[in-house]
Scaffold this active site. Structure first.
Site, PDB file in Angstrom:
ATOM      1  N   ARG A 264       8.313   0.171   8.601  1.00 44.29           N
ATOM      2  CA  ARG A 264       7.054  -0.315   9.167  1.00 44.29           C
ATOM      3  C   ARG A 264       7.325  -1.327  10.261  1.00 44.29           C
ATOM      4  O   ARG A 264       8.141  -2.227  10.095  1.00 44.29           O
ATOM      5  CB  ARG A 264       6.195  -0.953   8.063  1.00 44.29           C
ATOM      6  CG  ARG A 264       5.850   0.052   6.989  1.00 44.29           C
ATOM      7  CD  ARG A 264       4.923  -0.507   5.939  1.00 44.29           C
ATOM      8  NE  ARG A 264       4.694   0.502   4.916  1.00 44.29           N
ATOM      9  CZ  ARG A 264       3.964   0.330   3.824  1.00 44.29           C
ATOM     10  NH1 ARG A 264       3.373  -0.856   3.616  1.00 44.29           N
ATOM     11  NH2 ARG A 264       3.811   1.305   2.958  1.00 44.29           N
ATOM     12  N   GLU A 351       1.360  -8.651  -4.084  1.00 50.17           N
ATOM     13  CA  GLU A 351       1.268  -7.198  -4.219  1.00 50.17           C
ATOM     14  C   GLU A 351       2.650  -6.549  -4.398  1.00 50.17           C
ATOM     15  O   GLU A 351       3.583  -6.827  -3.650  1.00 50.17           O
ATOM     16  CB  GLU A 351       0.593  -6.624  -2.969  1.00 50.17           C
ATOM     17  CG  GLU A 351       0.496  -5.116  -3.005  1.00 50.17           C
ATOM     18  CD  GLU A 351      -0.023  -4.522  -1.697  1.00 50.17           C
ATOM     19  OE1 GLU A 351      -0.656  -5.263  -0.917  1.00 50.17           O
ATOM     20  OE2 GLU A 351       0.220  -3.329  -1.477  1.00 50.17           O
ATOM     21  N   SER A 354       0.360  -0.439  -4.978  1.00 46.88           N
ATOM     22  CA  SER A 354      -0.997  -0.167  -4.543  1.00 46.88           C
ATOM     23  C   SER A 354      -1.312   1.249  -4.989  1.00 46.88           C
ATOM     24  O   SER A 354      -0.639   2.184  -4.587  1.00 46.88           O
ATOM     25  CB  SER A 354      -1.066  -0.288  -3.022  1.00 46.88           C
ATOM     26  OG  SER A 354      -2.381  -0.408  -2.589  1.00 46.88           O
TER      27      SER A 354
END
Length: 423
Positions: A264, A351, A354
RNA sequence: GGAAGGGUGGCAGAGUGGCCGAAUGCACCGGUCUUGAAAACCGGCGAAGGUAAUACUUCCGUGGGUUCAAAUCCCACCCCUUCCGCCA
């Protein structure tokens, strides 16, 4: 992609659902508004075009028949030349309007599910439940723990590739590998997933299928001169395994687990989590993916979630589950539940997984269909979730297992994979 | 990277300008027969848009072109297979 028929029939209802993500989605000039304009134009043109095409087909057939009887058809041919010209022009115009409509549709996010709570950002997310007891004593950040153990090397990562890259050494590298293996074994052996190993490079069609393109090209690494991108998540290749296929209902649900690296660009997250390995350009992840008929999706999401939770529980990592609000769910999702692991150095939950339900949004985009009871092809529903993100799991293990003597205690489940009890 | 061959419905495979959305076989679905199954026989069976249902339109790798008319002819591109080169 939203359903065209619903778009026309339930324009207001769907618009209201989208507005729960953000009212700006419906503003003048938005894809939503433009889609309606292009759709109307496209439909009007198509109606006109089809009448002409029907005429052309009919007369052409007559010409063929007349010629085979040996008759002269030059009169009809002359008249049809004009029709042919108009068909061609109108066809080009229609295609243009159709393409514009499709482009707009691809930019419209999935309307949130009715069970997705209202809210604008992560502060409106709702806690579902917690597991484990968070430690409240002072724990150093994972980068300090890792560096002092000699297993994390951020400088080397920078030297090789730049910021947001890191190098693992010795037991750190082995821990990364052990986690992949442990997670895959758990999902394949205990939870019944079929393990897959897939390419980390995919084309734009695959990325459009799952919803990363066309809108989020800036988040992706693109290979120069080719229609090829590094995958941002295993969701892309694993879901697209079935792109363009019509599946027999009796093979559903399809459930896959798979390890992939993820890449990413993190464009727009400058300054966030710059230290440590919470937010890297490259990280490892074990992904869980389901394809199934839409009516089973809600129940399946709970099962998928429990499979991701099983990893955290086996690793004795305290966590909580959060219902993401409409303003915080991703583009393709209709409902998302995040798992957040306790990070003692930051005294907060972060997190680590997900888990999302996409309804038929991805099935429609990727052309993945199944035959319903009547034998009609229908888009499948898709689900996916991290089970888990490896790098963040490693971070959580370092911090939660850290002891005052500087050692890190490994959870029992991992010890066979590591061949030791402590780092 | 070079050369040759090839991309047609779930699969195999025919089709070289009109009678082709497309033969045939397999698979699948329904029926007859059978105690049941198999076999045999009869019928059905691609997708998308559109319609109350028809009609109608589109789709033979993708995009363009020729033609009254294209799966079929022309051009470009993509992909696959085989051989050569290179290579873990």
């Amino acid at each position: 992609m939203i359903d065209r028929k619903s778009f026309r029939r339930d324009f207001a209802v769907m618009g209201a659902a989208l507005a729960r993500r953000s009212p700006s989605l419906l503003h003048e000039g938005s894809s939503w508004q433009q889609a309606r304009i292009f759709d109307e134009r496209q439909r009007a043109l198509k109606a006109e075009l089809e009448v002409l095409q029907a005429k052309r087909n009919r007369v052409s057939k007559d010409i063929g028949a007349a010629k085979s009887r040996g008759e002269d058809a030059s009169d009809a041919i002359g008249r049809m030349a004009e029709v042919a010209g108009r068909v061609k022009a109108l066809d080009a115009e229609t295609k243009e309007a159709e393409d514009a409509f499709s482009r707009m549709l691809l930019e419209i996010p999935n309307p949130p599910h009715a069970t997705t709570p209202d809210g604008v950002d992560e502060s409106d997310n709702i806690e579902r439940h917690r597991w484990g007891t968070p430690r409240n004593d002072a724990v150093p950040p994972h980068w300090e723990i890792g560096e002092s153990l000699g297993i994390l090397d951020f400088e080397a990562g920078v030297r090789l590739a730049g910021s947001r890259f890191s190098v693992l050494r010795g037991a750190g590298a082995r821990l990364e590998r052990a986690l992949m293996q442990f997670m895959l074994d758990l999902h394949a052996d205990q939870h019944g997933y079929e393990e897959v190993w897939v390419p980390a490079i995919v084309n734009s069609k695959a990325l459009t299928g799952t919803g990363q393109l066309p809108k989020f090209a800036d988040d992706l690494y693109r290979l120069e001169g080719e229609d090829a991108f590094l995958i941002p998540t295993g969701e892309v290749p694993i879901t697209n395994l079935y792109q363009g296929q019509i599946l027999d209902a009796d093979i559903l649900p399809i459930r896959h687990c798979g390890y992939t690296p993820c890449f990413r660009r993190e464009a727009g997250s400058a300054g966030r989590d710059t230290r440590g390995m919470i937010r890297q350009h490259q990280f490892d992840k074990v992904e869980l993916v389901w394809l199934l008929p839409p009516d089973g999706a809600a129940h399946a999401l709970m099962q998928l979630l429990s499979h991701a939770e099983a990893v955290l529980q086996a690793l004795a990592l305290p966590y909580r589950a959060m219902d993401l609000c409409a303003g915080d769910i991703g583009f393709s999702a209709e409902k998302t539940i995040d798992l957040e692991v306790w990070l003692p150095s930051q005294q907060c939950y972060r997190e680590i997984s997900s888990c999302s339900s996409f309804g038929q949004f991805q099935g429609r985009r990727a052309g993945i269909r199944y035959r319903d009871a009547a034998g009609k092809p229908q888009p499948v529903a898709t689900l996916n979730g991290s089970g888990l993100a490896i790098g963040r799991t490693l971070v959580a293990l370092l911090e939660n297992g850290w002891q005052a003597d500087g050692r890190v205690c490994l959870p029992i489940a991992l010890q066979p994979y590591m061949g030791r009890e402590y780092l």
